[in-house]
Design an enzyme around this catalytic site. Structure first.
Site, PDB file in Angstrom:
ATOM      1  N   HIS A 129      -7.122  -4.656  10.229  1.00  0.00           N
ATOM      2  CA  HIS A 129      -6.885  -4.424   8.799  1.00  0.00           C
ATOM      3  C   HIS A 129      -5.590  -5.091   8.331  1.00  0.00           C
ATOM      4  O   HIS A 129      -4.650  -5.268   9.110  1.00  0.00           O
ATOM      5  CB  HIS A 129      -6.917  -2.922   8.441  1.00  0.00           C
ATOM      6  CG  HIS A 129      -5.753  -2.104   8.892  1.00  0.00           C
ATOM      7  ND1 HIS A 129      -5.876  -0.804   9.315  1.00  0.00           N
ATOM      8  CD2 HIS A 129      -4.426  -2.369   8.974  1.00  0.00           C
ATOM      9  CE1 HIS A 129      -4.687  -0.320   9.625  1.00  0.00           C
ATOM     10  NE2 HIS A 129      -3.792  -1.255   9.425  1.00  0.00           N
ATOM     11  N   ASP A 179       0.813  -1.216   0.000  1.00  0.00           N
ATOM     12  CA  ASP A 179       0.000   0.000   0.000  1.00  0.00           C
ATOM     13  C   ASP A 179       0.847   1.265   0.000  1.00  0.00           C
ATOM     14  O   ASP A 179       2.078   1.215   0.186  1.00  0.00           O
ATOM     15  CB  ASP A 179      -0.961   0.001   1.201  1.00  0.00           C
ATOM     16  CG  ASP A 179      -0.297  -0.456   2.506  1.00  0.00           C
ATOM     17  OD1 ASP A 179       0.949  -0.491   2.565  1.00  0.00           O
ATOM     18  OD2 ASP A 179      -1.013  -0.780   3.451  1.00  0.00           O
ATOM     19  N   ASN A 229      -7.406  -2.731  14.364  1.00  0.00           N
ATOM     20  CA  ASN A 229      -8.791  -3.069  14.009  1.00  0.00           C
ATOM     21  C   ASN A 229      -8.858  -4.277  13.066  1.00  0.00           C
ATOM     22  O   ASN A 229      -9.903  -4.561  12.506  1.00  0.00           O
ATOM     23  CB  ASN A 229      -9.486  -1.859  13.373  1.00  0.00           C
ATOM     24  CG  ASN A 229      -8.770  -1.392  12.105  1.00  0.00           C
ATOM     25  OD1 ASN A 229      -7.881  -2.073  11.594  1.00  0.00           O
ATOM     26  ND2 ASN A 229      -9.157  -0.237  11.596  1.00  0.00           N
ATOM     27  N   GLU A 248      -9.596  -1.771   5.459  1.00  0.00           N
ATOM     28  CA  GLU A 248     -10.189  -1.488   6.764  1.00  0.00           C
ATOM     29  C   GLU A 248     -11.435  -2.359   6.973  1.00  0.00           C
ATOM     30  O   GLU A 248     -11.957  -2.941   6.016  1.00  0.00           O
ATOM     31  CB  GLU A 248     -10.576  -0.004   6.824  1.00  0.00           C
ATOM     32  CG  GLU A 248      -9.394   0.960   6.677  1.00  0.00           C
ATOM     33  CD  GLU A 248      -8.550   1.078   7.947  1.00  0.00           C
ATOM     34  OE1 GLU A 248      -8.449   0.095   8.710  1.00  0.00           O
ATOM     35  OE2 GLU A 248      -7.966   2.152   8.166  1.00  0.00           O
TER      36      GLU A 248
HETATM   37  C1  F6R Z   1       1.489  -1.303   6.055  1.00  0.00           C
HETATM   38  C2  F6R Z   1       0.255  -2.065   6.216  1.00  0.00           C
HETATM   39  C3  F6R Z   1      -0.560  -1.988   7.444  1.00  0.00           C
HETATM   40  C4  F6R Z   1       0.257  -2.239   8.716  1.00  0.00           C
HETATM   41  C5  F6R Z   1      -0.612  -2.118   9.963  1.00  0.00           C
HETATM   42  C6  F6R Z   1       0.182  -2.296  11.231  1.00  0.00           C
HETATM   43  O1  F6R Z   1       2.055  -1.534   4.788  1.00  0.00           O
HETATM   44  O2  F6R Z   1      -0.095  -2.736   5.315  1.00  0.00           O
HETATM   45  O3  F6R Z   1      -1.590  -2.926   7.377  1.00  0.00           O
HETATM   46  O4  F6R Z   1       0.827  -3.503   8.639  1.00  0.00           O
HETATM   47  O5  F6R Z   1      -1.229  -0.856   9.980  1.00  0.00           O
HETATM   48  O6  F6R Z   1       1.052  -1.236  11.375  1.00  0.00           O
HETATM   49  P1  F6R Z   1       2.184  -1.254  12.509  1.00  0.00           P
HETATM   50  O7  F6R Z   1       3.101  -2.343  12.136  1.00  0.00           O
HETATM   51  O8  F6R Z   1       2.815   0.106  12.418  1.00  0.00           O
HETATM   52  O9  F6R Z   1       1.475  -1.504  13.789  1.00  0.00           O
END
Ligand code: F6R
Length: 265
Positions: A138, A67, A136, A143
């Site tokens: 995701h 992403d 959450n 989301e």
């Molecule tokens: C980032 C991504 C997100 C993160 C998630 C957890 O490329 O795809 O899904 O993996 O937001 O983020 P952290 O690791 O910062 O808790």
């Protein structure tokens, strides 16, 4: 699902990096799916160390990131392209032309997303997809309520995700609320998936992913429907699980079985 519960974040990083190194050493021109955020940083440091010690080369590897923020150019310090260059690509022998991150500066997001999918398809798809998980549930920026068969597209971030990621932006700095993300259907096409999570603030999401029903409200729960998924977590992220002892028992039995097969063969 294979569930690996380890003592701490460093063990998760080490284990995750070793899986990636093994995959590359088996097939040097492998296609990896990569993630950003806090979770993979130590894992990437382990990869850099392994590269410096000559244990792995990324020369023939191709990568696809999950992403990117819509509205940030790749040289913006909070863009995921910048993150990947800083945290991994600039420190290893990968050819930058073989590293793909959705283009957050695009003026035509629909075309950019379609082209991203086409490029992945043309290059043979992802062999091993690394995932983090949001509080959450995701994955990527899919989301809660994302279609479980969605493709790469523009997604609106939840307030919770924007809040969780605010720590990376300076006070008053523009923080995008839109993203380009691989869809859940896209992610599920990877041959193998490894999700890593550490810390108690991920415990609820991990519980819903592993022991909850498959539901668009916890996008990561769709991984229950994938035949080759490993969830690698530390003790804190495992705090909400009902059956940790059973998952650890399975791992022990698997190791015994592997050892027996090795001895026999
Ligand atoms: C980032 C991504 C997100 C993160 C998630 C957890 O490329 O795809 O899904 O993996 O937001 O983020 P952290 O690791 O910062 O808790």
């Amino acid at each position: 699902m294979r569930i690996v519960v380890l003592n701490d974040a460093e063990s998760v990083a080490h284990y995750g990096a070793n899986q990636i190194i093994e995959t590359i050493n088996k097939k040097p021109d492998t296609n990896l799916g990569l993630a950003t955020g806090s979770s993979p940083i130590r894992l990437y440091q382990n990869l850099i160390t392994a590269y410096q010690q000559g244990q792995v080369s990324f020369k023939q590897v191709t990568t696809f990131n999950l992403d990117e923020y819509l509205g940030l150019t790749g040289d913006h310090p909070q863009s995921y392209r910048y993150f990947m260059n800083q945290q991994l690509f600039n420190e290893i022998d990968i050819d930058l032309d073989n590293t793909f991150v959705p283009d957050g500066s695009t003026k035509n997001p629909l075309k950019t997303c379609a082209d991203y999918e086409a490029n992945m398809r043309e290059r043979g798809g992802v062999a091993l997809q690394l995932l983090g998980i949001g509080r959450n549930g995701h994955i990527g920026f899919n989301e809660p309520s994302s279609s479980l068969v969605s493709r790469t597209r523009v997604k609106t971030l939840t307030k919770d995700t924007v809040e969780a990621n605010r720590r990376f932006f300076k006070p008053g700095e523009f923080q995008p609320h839109l993203s380009l993300t691989m869809g859940i259907g896209t992610i599920m096409e990877a041959s193998q998936i490894m999700l890593i999570a550490t810390g108690a603030d991920k415990a609820e999401a991990i519980k819903n992913t592993i022991e909850g029903p498959v539901s668009a409200y916890c996008p990561a729960s769709i991984l229950q429907m994938h035949a080759n998924v490993t969830v690698v977590i530390d003790q804190d992220a495992a705090l909400g699980l009902k059956d940790v002892a059973f998952y650890q028992y399975i791992e022990q039995e698997q190791s015994r079985l592997q050892a027996a097969i090795k001895m026999a063969g």
